[in-house]
Design an enzyme around this catalytic site. Structure first.
Site, PDB file in Angstrom:
ATOM      1  N   GLU B  51       0.810  -1.225   0.000  1.00  0.00           N
ATOM      2  CA  GLU B  51       0.000   0.000   0.000  1.00  0.00           C
ATOM      3  C   GLU B  51       0.843   1.275   0.000  1.00  0.00           C
ATOM      4  O   GLU B  51       0.409   2.313  -0.484  1.00  0.00           O
ATOM      5  CB  GLU B  51      -0.968   0.013   1.190  1.00  0.00           C
ATOM      6  CG  GLU B  51      -2.106  -0.998   1.070  1.00  0.00           C
ATOM      7  CD  GLU B  51      -1.749  -2.369   1.614  1.00  0.00           C
ATOM      8  OE1 GLU B  51      -0.544  -2.631   1.888  1.00  0.00           O
ATOM      9  OE2 GLU B  51      -2.659  -3.209   1.759  1.00  0.00           O
ATOM     10  N   PHE B 113     -11.365  -7.187  14.277  1.00  0.00           N
ATOM     11  CA  PHE B 113     -10.318  -7.656  13.374  1.00  0.00           C
ATOM     12  C   PHE B 113      -9.989  -6.571  12.339  1.00  0.00           C
ATOM     13  O   PHE B 113     -10.882  -6.034  11.692  1.00  0.00           O
ATOM     14  CB  PHE B 113     -10.782  -8.930  12.661  1.00  0.00           C
ATOM     15  CG  PHE B 113      -9.778  -9.433  11.654  1.00  0.00           C
ATOM     16  CD1 PHE B 113      -8.512  -9.848  12.060  1.00  0.00           C
ATOM     17  CD2 PHE B 113     -10.083  -9.461  10.302  1.00  0.00           C
ATOM     18  CE1 PHE B 113      -7.583 -10.297  11.131  1.00  0.00           C
ATOM     19  CE2 PHE B 113      -9.157  -9.903   9.371  1.00  0.00           C
ATOM     20  CZ  PHE B 113      -7.905 -10.326   9.787  1.00  0.00           C
ATOM     21  N   GLN B 114      -8.724  -6.266  12.213  1.00  0.00           N
ATOM     22  CA  GLN B 114      -8.225  -5.249  11.286  1.00  0.00           C
ATOM     23  C   GLN B 114      -8.839  -3.877  11.514  1.00  0.00           C
ATOM     24  O   GLN B 114      -9.019  -3.091  10.593  1.00  0.00           O
ATOM     25  CB  GLN B 114      -8.417  -5.699   9.833  1.00  0.00           C
ATOM     26  CG  GLN B 114      -7.560  -6.919   9.521  1.00  0.00           C
ATOM     27  CD  GLN B 114      -7.394  -7.203   8.056  1.00  0.00           C
ATOM     28  OE1 GLN B 114      -8.288  -6.952   7.252  1.00  0.00           O
ATOM     29  NE2 GLN B 114      -6.239  -7.752   7.689  1.00  0.00           N
ATOM     30  N   LYS B 163     -17.383  -0.658   6.526  1.00  0.00           N
ATOM     31  CA  LYS B 163     -17.802  -1.621   5.506  1.00  0.00           C
ATOM     32  C   LYS B 163     -19.306  -1.595   5.248  1.00  0.00           C
ATOM     33  O   LYS B 163     -19.756  -1.673   4.109  1.00  0.00           O
ATOM     34  CB  LYS B 163     -17.362  -3.027   5.924  1.00  0.00           C
ATOM     35  CG  LYS B 163     -17.647  -4.056   4.853  1.00  0.00           C
ATOM     36  CD  LYS B 163     -16.981  -5.388   5.146  1.00  0.00           C
ATOM     37  CE  LYS B 163     -17.222  -6.353   3.992  1.00  0.00           C
ATOM     38  NZ  LYS B 163     -16.581  -7.657   4.228  1.00  0.00           N
ATOM     39  N   MET B 487      24.421   8.525   1.743  1.00  0.00           N
ATOM     40  CA  MET B 487      24.270   9.797   2.456  1.00  0.00           C
ATOM     41  C   MET B 487      24.564   9.617   3.942  1.00  0.00           C
ATOM     42  O   MET B 487      25.127  10.505   4.584  1.00  0.00           O
ATOM     43  CB  MET B 487      22.861  10.356   2.237  1.00  0.00           C
ATOM     44  CG  MET B 487      22.692  11.762   2.758  1.00  0.00           C
ATOM     45  SD  MET B 487      23.898  12.911   2.060  1.00  0.00           S
ATOM     46  CE  MET B 487      22.967  13.598   0.694  1.00  0.00           C
TER      47      MET B 487
HETATM   48  C1  LIG Z   1      12.503   5.510   4.938  1.00  0.00           C
HETATM   49  C2  LIG Z   1      13.772   6.156   5.281  1.00  0.00           C
HETATM   50  N1  LIG Z   1      14.598   5.607   6.196  1.00  0.00           N
HETATM   51  C3  LIG Z   1      15.776   6.196   6.505  1.00  0.00           C
HETATM   52  C4  LIG Z   1      16.160   7.354   5.898  1.00  0.00           C
HETATM   53  C5  LIG Z   1      17.495   8.024   6.263  1.00  0.00           C
HETATM   54  N2  LIG Z   1      18.369   8.059   5.095  1.00  0.00           N
HETATM   55  C6  LIG Z   1      18.525   9.162   4.330  1.00  0.00           C
HETATM   56  S1  LIG Z   1      19.536   8.929   3.048  1.00  0.00           S
HETATM   57  C7  LIG Z   1      19.847   7.330   3.477  1.00  0.00           C
HETATM   58  C8  LIG Z   1      20.756   6.471   2.672  1.00  0.00           C
HETATM   59  C9  LIG Z   1      20.231   6.213   1.310  1.00  0.00           C
HETATM   60  O1  LIG Z   1      21.002   5.226   0.695  1.00  0.00           O
HETATM   61  P1  LIG Z   1      20.805   4.856  -0.830  1.00  0.00           P
HETATM   62  O2  LIG Z   1      19.370   4.728  -1.153  1.00  0.00           O
HETATM   63  O3  LIG Z   1      21.657   3.681  -1.140  1.00  0.00           O
HETATM   64  O4  LIG Z   1      21.306   6.160  -1.577  1.00  0.00           O
HETATM   65  P2  LIG Z   1      22.770   6.841  -1.641  1.00  0.00           P
HETATM   66  O5  LIG Z   1      22.816   7.864  -0.542  1.00  0.00           O
HETATM   67  O6  LIG Z   1      23.786   5.781  -1.458  1.00  0.00           O
HETATM   68  O7  LIG Z   1      22.802   7.481  -2.972  1.00  0.00           O
HETATM   69  C10 LIG Z   1      19.147   7.011   4.655  1.00  0.00           C
HETATM   70  C11 LIG Z   1      19.208   5.713   5.326  1.00  0.00           C
HETATM   71  C12 LIG Z   1      15.257   7.916   4.968  1.00  0.00           C
HETATM   72  N3  LIG Z   1      15.506   9.071   4.348  1.00  0.00           N
HETATM   73  N4  LIG Z   1      14.096   7.294   4.659  1.00  0.00           N
END
Ligand SMILES: Cc1ncc(C[n+]2csc(CCOP(=O)(O)OP(=O)(O)O)c2C)c(N)n1
Lengths: 163, 581
Positions: B51, B113-114, B163, B487
């Protein structure tokens, strides 16, 4: 600064929780809250007091106005207004304290609305300051229970908050 | 009048509203609705695999078209799975209508439920929500939901429907309202003329002006007027991450993105400006750096359709509440009138000196005026984006996930048109890119749609490769493979002495090419720079195929510029690993 914000709110399920939720979500605080139906069954009137500098109050009123359920809003503290808080306070009234409590109640123009062999229940209406002073004046007495309505307010003069 | 059940009413109302796609996933509480859709509904339904992806796909569709995206999910886990996508849309002001099933009215509150309190859970992340109590209310409520979602400052609206409200045997009169009137909802229709006049005067008296425009210009269809205004006055323009494409990215007057990873010339111009026209932007903390040090010498004009955005973090000298397009039209007229009286406005000498200064900044450290990243034996991530730009003629819809790859895309793919750059700016939701690309591709099947991603992000909604197979959605996935949560690693390099706590996958990454193939798609790996352009062209030559392009890039690269934090001003930036302003 302390502000009194008064709101006409759609009488819809969930409307109140949206107002309250906004305050916790955005880290604003509510000092008092009063809400009840009005003469128009589709509307509730909600009055709250909060504390903040001008910028914060501006944000609070803007964010409240954004809520779809908020029909109209006024910051009563911006103009002349009447504010009332109502308190019911139950104190132990035995021995010498019985007369003392009665005397203090009279001075504050309170009413004893329930009497028991050991307790008085006093009703007092006024500004929040007045109620605070009364509680302070009762410091010697044995306070058993305090319940307050929270501030309700209305503008002085011709100004009205209505549709 | 026709008699319809609640389920049929929903199917019909979506048709009457002109909805093009429903993104959703069935379950017990919405089965009556699904049956009604199955029997008689012209609106196609896209079955996602989770979803969250339904909300992101609807969101991508909405960002690309400007029309509300529509989501249908069941109660409980269906609804909670949708929450991240609703929050994503909320933070970026994206119009969306989410219909969630609820347990039967008489079971509400009994931990059935749900059962989950969807109106409660979603309250802080919706523009508004409804719980439908009577079947007769459905047409009116749906109309209101679409109206609220799409007008003023747009946003997601949730409609929670028990529902029993949709049961097939209870039929009521149906008519879809043409208009909505709500006494408590009336977004601003136009700006205050007096304020706009003041703004025109201030703008024309500026010596070091900057136009700072955000996502509001894209959402509010104000790009054309903004471009006219900037060109007419020869004023420099910078865009927020959300505002990219609001002003042509390849234009000389464009300074690039501003903010945490903004262009040097954009951040410098902002810091030294004497007048800032902020339009459809909200002085986000990722833009301002330390608010107390933000643009010390600038008078600020702030235009936004949402009054609460104005003077929230930075005080505006001239606030203007109104839709960006109409305010800009009026501003253009006021400026023309003032210049007719005094043709010397604005001060051309001062403006000339300002541009000279800006060009110096641009020449010194601009990302597009010279090679600002170090070369290595490996492909640099920036080169991948440049190759993508070249291969798509700069005219693709680019969605992105969140991380370094997102910033490289924002920096190195200049967007000339609004609604082409589709990313989660406010919430920063990893997992957004692929489902968003599906929504865009459905909206514009003949356009190129690329999803720039990283190994971390893509795996957050990788199951959607299956949806792409089912509906034949040939999007192009460009994975900047650095083998890290890049990042996170960058911050650990800069602030935690290179202690990579949980930012590596060790050797657990799948073979993405084989994975793509398993779903019936094409997977290609690139390791060498000399192959990059050729392979990129091959990828886009495969018109009917989803291609997963896995580009091995230098894992050590950081995104620069980067604001110095904490306590830095706009002008305080790291320009490379060992160079700062
Ligand atoms: C759902 C979610 N969880 C954690 C983060 C924190 N976060 C920001 S950037 C990042 C790393 C992203 O890694 P990747 O997708 O491999 O991209 P890259 O930076 O290597 O280009 C994380 C964990 C986030 N933005 N969103």
């Amino acid at each position: 600064m302390r502000r009194i914000i008064s709101i006409l709110l759609e009488n819809e399920p969930g409307a109140l929780s949206r107002v309250i939720g906004l305050f916790s979500q955005r880290g604003y605080n509510i000092e008092t809250l009063n809400v009840a139906p009005t003469d128009d069954p589709t509307l509730s009137r909600l009055t709250l007091t909060t504390i903040g500098d001008d910028l914060r109050i501006e944000q609070i009123t803007k964010q409240l106005n954004k809520l779809v359920d908020v029909v109209k809003l006024v910051d009563l503290t911006e103009g002349a207004h009447v504010e009332r808080d109502m308190m019911l306070i139950k104190v132990r009234a035995t021995g010498a304290a019985r007369d003392e409590v009665k005397r203090t109640t009279d001075i504050f123009r309170g009413q004893i609305v329930d009497v028991g062999p050991n307790v008085y229940t006093i009703q007092l209406t006024g500004t929040s300051d007045k109620l605070d002073s009364f509680v302070a004046a009762m410091a010697e007495a044995d306070i058993l229970e305090v319940v307050r309505s929270g501030v309700a307010g209305i503008s002085r003069g011709d100004k009205v908050l209505s549709l | 009048m026709e008699l319809l059940s609640g389920g049929e009413m929903i199917a019909r109302a979506l048709e009457d509203e002109g909805v093009e796609y429903i993104f959703g996933y069935p379950g017990g509480a919405v089965l009556h609705i699904y049956d009604a859709l199955f029997k008689d509904c012209k609106v196609p339904h896209i079955l996602v695999r989770h979803e969250q992806a339904a909300t992101h796909a609807a969101d991508g569709y909405a960002r690309a078209t400007g029309k509300p995206g529509v989501v249908l999910v069941t109660s409980g886990p269906g609804a909670t799975n949708a929450v991240t996508g609703i929050a994503t849309a909320y933070m970026d002001s994206i119009p969306m209508v989410v219909i969630s099933g609820q347990v039967q009215s008489h079971l509400i509150g009994e931990d059935a439920f749900q059962e989950t309190d969807m109106v409660g859970i979603s309250r802080p992340i919706v523009k508004h929500s409804f719980m439908v109590k009577r079947t007769e209310e459905l047409p009116g409520t749906l109309k209101k939901a679409f109206h609220i979602a799409a007008t003023g400052r747009p946003g997601p609206v949730v409609i929670d429907i028990p529902k029993d409200i949709t049961r097939p045997d209870a039929k009521f009169e149906y008519s879809y309202p043409r208009q909505v009137k709500m006494r408590s909802y009336s977004p601003a229709q136009r700006g205050h003329t007096g304020q706009i006049k003041k703004a025109a005067r201030l703008l024309l008296s500026a010596k070091r002006p900057v136009i700072y425009s955000g996502g509001g210009v894209v959402l509010g269809e104000g790009s054309e007027q903004l471009t006219r205004l900037a060109r007419e006055l020869n004023y420099p323009v910078t865009n927020t991450l959300m505002g990219l494409g609001g002003y042509p990215g390849t234009d000389r007057q464009f300074l690039g993105m501003l903010g945490m990873h903004g262009f040097y010339e954009a951040n410098m111009a902002m810091h030294h400006a004497d007048c800032i026209l902020a339009i459809g932007a909200r002085f986000d903390d990722r833009v301002t750096n330390t608010v107390e040090k933000f643009c010390p010498g600038a008078k600020i004009i702030h235009v936004d359709v949402d009054p609460a955005s104005i003077s929230k973090t930075v005080m505006a000298d001239i606030p203007i509440v109104g839709p960006v397009d109409s305010v800009l039209n009026e501003l253009l007229a006021q400026i023309a009138a003032l210049r007719e009286k005094d043709a010397a406005l604005p001060d051309q000498d001062a403006l000339g000196r300002w541009w000279e200064q800006i060009e110096q900044w641009r020449a010194a450290h601009g990302l597009l005026t010279g090679q600002r990243y170090a070369q290595s034996d490996l492909i640099m991530p920036q080169q991948v984006i440049q190759s993508l730009f070249r291969a798509t003629g700069g005219d693709a819809y680019v969605t992105s996930d969140v991380g370094q790859h997102q910033m490289f895309a924002a920096q190195y793919y200049p967007f000339d048109k609004p609604r082409r750059w589709i990313n989660s700016g406010g919430l920063g939701t990893m997992g957004f890119g692929l489902p968003a690309a599906m929504g865009v591709k459905l909206a514009f099947p003949d356009m190129e749609v690329a999803c720039v991603t990283g190994e971390g992000s893509i795996q957050m909604n990788i199951q959607e490769l299956s949806t792409c197979t089912q509906y034949n959605l040939p999007v192009k996935i460009i994975n900047l493979r650095n083998n890290y949560l890049g990042m996170v690693k960058q911050w650990q390099d800069m602030q935690y002495e290179g202690r990579y706590a949980m930012s590596t996958y060790e050797d657990s990454l799948p073979d993405f090419c084989k994975l793509a193939e398993a779903y019936g798609h094409v997977g290609i790996e690139v390791h060498k720079l000399e192959d990059l352009d050729r392979v990129m062209d091959e990828v886009f030559a495969m018109k009917d195929k989803l291609v997963f392009l896995d580009v091995y890039v230098d894992p050590k690269e950081h995104v620069y510029p980067m604001h110095v934090a904490p306590n830095g001003a706009m002008k305080d930036m790291w320009l490379s690993r060992n160079e700062r302003t």
